[in-house]
Design a protein around this motif. Structure first.
Motif, PDB file in Angstrom:
ATOM      1  N   PRO A 259      -3.487   5.927   8.096  1.00 35.65           N
ATOM      2  CA  PRO A 259      -3.184   7.150   7.336  1.00 35.65           C
ATOM      3  C   PRO A 259      -2.280   8.063   8.149  1.00 35.65           C
ATOM      4  O   PRO A 259      -2.448   8.232   9.347  1.00 35.65           O
ATOM      5  CB  PRO A 259      -4.563   7.775   7.110  1.00 35.65           C
ATOM      6  CG  PRO A 259      -5.426   7.212   8.189  1.00 35.65           C
ATOM      7  CD  PRO A 259      -4.912   5.823   8.441  1.00 35.65           C
TER       8      PRO A 259
ATOM      9  N   PRO B 125      -5.320   5.247  -5.174  1.00 37.88           N
ATOM     10  CA  PRO B 125      -4.324   5.914  -4.325  1.00 37.88           C
ATOM     11  C   PRO B 125      -4.859   7.215  -3.757  1.00 37.88           C
ATOM     12  O   PRO B 125      -5.637   7.927  -4.398  1.00 37.88           O
ATOM     13  CB  PRO B 125      -3.162   6.166  -5.296  1.00 37.88           C
ATOM     14  CG  PRO B 125      -3.327   5.131  -6.365  1.00 37.88           C
ATOM     15  CD  PRO B 125      -4.808   4.969  -6.519  1.00 37.88           C
TER      16      PRO B 125
ATOM     17  N   PHE C 181      -0.675   7.249  -0.662  1.00 41.01           N
ATOM     18  CA  PHE C 181      -0.889   5.822  -0.449  1.00 41.01           C
ATOM     19  C   PHE C 181      -1.150   5.176  -1.807  1.00 41.01           C
ATOM     20  O   PHE C 181      -1.916   5.704  -2.593  1.00 41.01           O
ATOM     21  CB  PHE C 181      -2.109   5.563   0.430  1.00 41.01           C
ATOM     22  CG  PHE C 181      -2.039   6.107   1.825  1.00 41.01           C
ATOM     23  CD1 PHE C 181      -1.102   7.052   2.196  1.00 41.01           C
ATOM     24  CD2 PHE C 181      -2.936   5.667   2.768  1.00 41.01           C
ATOM     25  CE1 PHE C 181      -1.055   7.541   3.480  1.00 41.01           C
ATOM     26  CE2 PHE C 181      -2.910   6.157   4.063  1.00 41.01           C
ATOM     27  CZ  PHE C 181      -1.970   7.097   4.416  1.00 41.01           C
ATOM     28  N   SER C 182      -0.601   4.017  -2.047  1.00 41.61           N
ATOM     29  CA  SER C 182      -0.858   3.350  -3.322  1.00 41.61           C
ATOM     30  C   SER C 182      -2.257   2.768  -3.396  1.00 41.61           C
ATOM     31  O   SER C 182      -2.741   2.430  -4.467  1.00 41.61           O
ATOM     32  CB  SER C 182       0.146   2.215  -3.551  1.00 41.61           C
ATOM     33  OG  SER C 182      -0.077   1.180  -2.619  1.00 41.61           O
TER      34      SER C 182
ATOM     35  N   SER D 296       2.250  13.094   1.589  1.00 40.80           N
ATOM     36  CA  SER D 296       2.133  11.639   1.668  1.00 40.80           C
ATOM     37  C   SER D 296       1.192  11.119   0.596  1.00 40.80           C
ATOM     38  O   SER D 296       0.228  11.793   0.242  1.00 40.80           O
ATOM     39  CB  SER D 296       1.626  11.196   3.054  1.00 40.80           C
ATOM     40  OG  SER D 296       0.305  11.631   3.271  1.00 40.80           O
TER      41      SER D 296
ATOM     42  N   ASN E 128       2.436   2.944  12.271  1.00 40.72           N
ATOM     43  CA  ASN E 128       2.851   2.033  11.209  1.00 40.72           C
ATOM     44  C   ASN E 128       4.277   1.545  11.440  1.00 40.72           C
ATOM     45  O   ASN E 128       5.172   2.333  11.755  1.00 40.72           O
ATOM     46  CB  ASN E 128       2.760   2.732   9.850  1.00 40.72           C
ATOM     47  CG  ASN E 128       1.337   3.105   9.500  1.00 40.72           C
ATOM     48  OD1 ASN E 128       0.407   2.361   9.773  1.00 40.72           O
ATOM     49  ND2 ASN E 128       1.155   4.273   8.900  1.00 40.72           N
TER      50      ASN E 128
ATOM     51  N   SER F 221       0.771  -1.209   0.000  1.00 43.94           N
ATOM     52  CA  SER F 221       0.000   0.000   0.000  1.00 43.94           C
ATOM     53  C   SER F 221       0.804   1.261   0.000  1.00 43.94           C
ATOM     54  O   SER F 221       0.425   2.205   0.571  1.00 43.94           O
ATOM     55  CB  SER F 221      -0.870  -0.012   1.218  1.00 43.94           C
ATOM     56  OG  SER F 221      -0.949   1.218   1.740  1.00 43.94           O
TER      57      SER F 221
ATOM     58  N   ARG G  92      -0.792  -4.697   2.526  1.00 48.98           N
ATOM     59  CA  ARG G  92      -2.078  -4.278   3.067  1.00 48.98           C
ATOM     60  C   ARG G  92      -2.780  -5.379   3.859  1.00 48.98           C
ATOM     61  O   ARG G  92      -3.670  -5.095   4.636  1.00 48.98           O
ATOM     62  CB  ARG G  92      -3.004  -3.822   1.929  1.00 48.98           C
ATOM     63  CG  ARG G  92      -2.515  -2.616   1.166  1.00 48.98           C
ATOM     64  CD  ARG G  92      -2.397  -1.396   2.027  1.00 48.98           C
ATOM     65  NE  ARG G  92      -3.680  -0.825   2.397  1.00 48.98           N
ATOM     66  CZ  ARG G  92      -3.817   0.303   3.060  1.00 48.98           C
ATOM     67  NH1 ARG G  92      -2.763   0.967   3.442  1.00 48.98           N
ATOM     68  NH2 ARG G  92      -5.014   0.764   3.357  1.00 48.98           N
TER      69      ARG G  92
ATOM     70  N   VAL H 123       1.976   3.261   1.712  1.00 47.69           N
ATOM     71  CA  VAL H 123       1.292   4.259   2.491  1.00 47.69           C
ATOM     72  C   VAL H 123       2.278   5.259   2.886  1.00 47.69           C
ATOM     73  O   VAL H 123       2.832   5.246   3.890  1.00 47.69           O
ATOM     74  CB  VAL H 123       0.634   3.715   3.724  1.00 47.69           C
ATOM     75  CG1 VAL H 123       1.031   2.476   4.110  1.00 47.69           C
ATOM     76  CG2 VAL H 123       0.621   4.655   4.809  1.00 47.69           C
ATOM     77  N   GLY H 124       2.581   5.916   2.231  1.00 50.88           N
ATOM     78  CA  GLY H 124       3.068   7.128   2.550  1.00 50.88           C
ATOM     79  C   GLY H 124       4.138   7.614   1.688  1.00 50.88           C
ATOM     80  O   GLY H 124       5.244   7.458   1.991  1.00 50.88           O
TER      81      GLY H 124
ATOM     82  N   TYR I 156      -3.682  10.804  -1.294  1.00 48.66           N
ATOM     83  CA  TYR I 156      -2.511  11.554  -0.845  1.00 48.66           C
ATOM     84  C   TYR I 156      -2.927  12.687   0.064  1.00 48.66           C
ATOM     85  O   TYR I 156      -4.076  13.126   0.063  1.00 48.66           O
ATOM     86  CB  TYR I 156      -1.703  12.087  -2.037  1.00 48.66           C
ATOM     87  CG  TYR I 156      -2.383  13.193  -2.803  1.00 48.66           C
ATOM     88  CD1 TYR I 156      -2.185  14.525  -2.456  1.00 48.66           C
ATOM     89  CD2 TYR I 156      -3.219  12.927  -3.880  1.00 48.66           C
ATOM     90  CE1 TYR I 156      -2.807  15.553  -3.154  1.00 48.66           C
ATOM     91  CE2 TYR I 156      -3.838  13.943  -4.582  1.00 48.66           C
ATOM     92  CZ  TYR I 156      -3.629  15.260  -4.208  1.00 48.66           C
ATOM     93  OH  TYR I 156      -4.250  16.257  -4.894  1.00 48.66           O
TER      94      TYR I 156
END
Length: 499
Positions: A178, A252, A190-191, A188, A110, A10, A158, A12-13, A254
């Motif tokens: 998030p 995604p 996230f995919s 940031s 995370n 993911s 994920r 994520v970030g 952001y």
């Protein structure tokens, strides 16, 4: 594993605090650490994390970064790589950290999992914390080193890597939290959105060595002259469209905390050189695709410009003229005679004469056409006529988008009534500019689509009697976040409303 292979990765970030493009003589150095973990010992192995890291390493080198690559990192090796990265950063530098591998959320934080992370079970959260790298701590380290630009990309699994048959798994929400409380200057992406799985590939015949997100992002970030927000928006759209071709939802998201525009690949493009996308914009039920408004074709520096506003009675067109004027007249293309706009009950201090009325009215069903405008300057000489293109659909889109941007604090309102009523009347009134509205309930990442009626060009602000401009939530809900995707494909900042 399913026949259509999905990696819960993911990204994520892409936390990034990025430097505006500047001349080489002024630019500090760019350094990067990319990490890819495939060969996990106690949790499921991954297939493309190392490839993703290598691809990002090549991409960053092409963008002028000094890149360190680390693969299949144990906890000790991971710490040593981060220490070497820290030591390479000097105040004012641009620092880029990329991680592909397993990630896990514990209590809203995370963690990046090294290859030797133990196979934790229920109640063993501390075991994972102690054996892993906290993502927020990496941001702190980069800022402590004085990096002016800190780019952090987390391409993290994920799903829950600790799930095993017959064993109660370590509790997790199947994704990463998030990163919405980033400091100023941080960006940031996230995919994939919350509870979405990022695709490894699109089909069994998809031979691309990279995940869907990484293959798109690595290409888009090289595109010269685009700022980071534009790169994120385009990546979001392309990844979503690719996933939809196989019936998968991957959008995604952001968060933008940047103060200035950031350009990683060359200086910004001149406005005149921006080229329209090669693919036509998505068709929606509200309106067909429209082109942006074009400036007057006259090369005169004194040519008027116009702004268009749609209301219940039709269109108001306001002309802006740099020169002092003694009178303004206009006609639609094809008409024989010009019409005077008249005068206002005020004086122009530049001419000491009555101020010409700068606005005209057009009917609501006025077709696309050209307005020809002329004016009498302070010397009594006629200037023009100047052509101004009137495109109703593009004008409506631009006008409503501007209103939404200026009134973002009014997107939602709350009322306590047998629970919580959340009104989105404002969004519904200007829905013609919106392709999609998403909300997040007690969640900083909007993940639910807000239903909107179709746009009616005949009366675009009116709300149909059949529409319900509110939704109900439990009274325990504390906040609702909102993200708009506009008709032109751009995405708003995420706004959070608290009751």
């Amino acid at each position: 594993m399913r026949s259509l292979r999905r990696r819960g990765i993911s990204a994520v970030g892409l936390i990034t605090a990025v430097l505006i493009w500047c001349a080489p003589a002024e630019a500090a150095k760019r350094v990067a650490l990319v990490v890819g973990n495939n060969d996990y010992r106690n949790v499921p192995k991954l297939q493309k994390a190392v490839n993703d890291a290598r691809t990002m390493g090549d991409t960053l080198r092409a963008l002028g970064f000094q890149v360190m690559v680390a693969e299949n990192q144990s906890r000790a090796a991971f710490s040593q790589s981060l220490l070497a990265f820290d030591n390479s950063i000097e105040p004012g530098d641009t620092a880029f950290f990329f991680y592909a591998g397993h990630g896990f959320e514990i209590a809203g934080q995370n963690f990046l999992l090294p290859t030797d992370v133990p196979a934790a079970t229920e109640g063993q959260e501390e075991l994972v914390r102690d054996a892993s790298i906290m993502a927020d701590r990496i941001v702190d380290r980069l800022q402590n080193r004085g990096a002016r630009t800190a780019i952090l990309v987390l391409d993290a699994c994920r799903n829950n890597p600790f799930e095993r048959r017959g064993v109660r798994a370590l509790a997790g929400r199947g994704g990463l939290a998030p990163m919405t409380t980033l400091p100023e200057g941080v960006f940031s992406i996230f995919s994939a959105g919350p509870r979405q799985t990022a695709l490894d590939r699109l089909s069994d015949n998809d031979s691309d060595p990279n995940s869907v997100f990484t293959r798109v992002f690595a290409k888009q970030i090289r595109d010269p002259g685009d700022n980071l927000v534009q790169v994120a928006q385009r990546t979001r759209r392309l990844v979503s469209e690719m996933a939809e071709t196989v019936g998968h939802k991957q959008v995604p998201v952001y968060f933008d905390q940047m103060v200035d525009d950031v350009f990683l690949s060359g200086p910004p493009k001149p406005a005149a050189s921006v080229v329209a996308p090669s693919q036509p914009p998505e068709k929606v039920a509200a309106l067909p695709p429209v082109a942006p408004l074009k400036p007057p074709t006259s090369e005169s520096l004194n040519a008027p410009i116009a702004s268009f506003s749609r209301h219940n009675g039709g269109w108001t067109v306001v002309f802006s003229i740099a020169d002092p004027t003694l009178g303004i007249s206009w006609r639609m293309a094809g008409e024989k005679d010009f019409r005077e706009t008249g005068f206002m009950d005020s004086l122009d201090p530049r001419t000491r004469k009555r101020l010409p009325n700068p606005s005209i009215q057009l009917p609501s069903d006025a077709p696309e056409s050209t307005i020809e405008v002329r004016y009498v300057d302070a010397n009594g000489e006629m200037q023009g006529p100047f052509p101004i293109k009137f495109e109703p659909e593009a004008a409506l889109l631009r006008d409503q988008r501007k209103i939404l941007d200026m009134t973002a604090t009014s997107w939602l309102s709350f009322r306590d009534y047998n629970g919580l009523l959340v009104y989105y009347t404002h969004l519904m009134s200007y829905r013609c500019a919106i392709r999609e509205a998403r909300i997040g309930i007690d969640n900083g990442v909007p993940d639910k689509v807000l239903k909107m009626p179709a746009c009616d060009m005949r009366d675009p602000v009116a709300i149909p009697s059949s529409a319900t401009p509110y939704f109900k939530l439990p009274s325990t809900v504390k906040s609702v976040s909102v993200e708009l995707t506009y008709r032109d494909g751009s995405v708003s900042e995420i706004k959070t409303f608290r009751k």
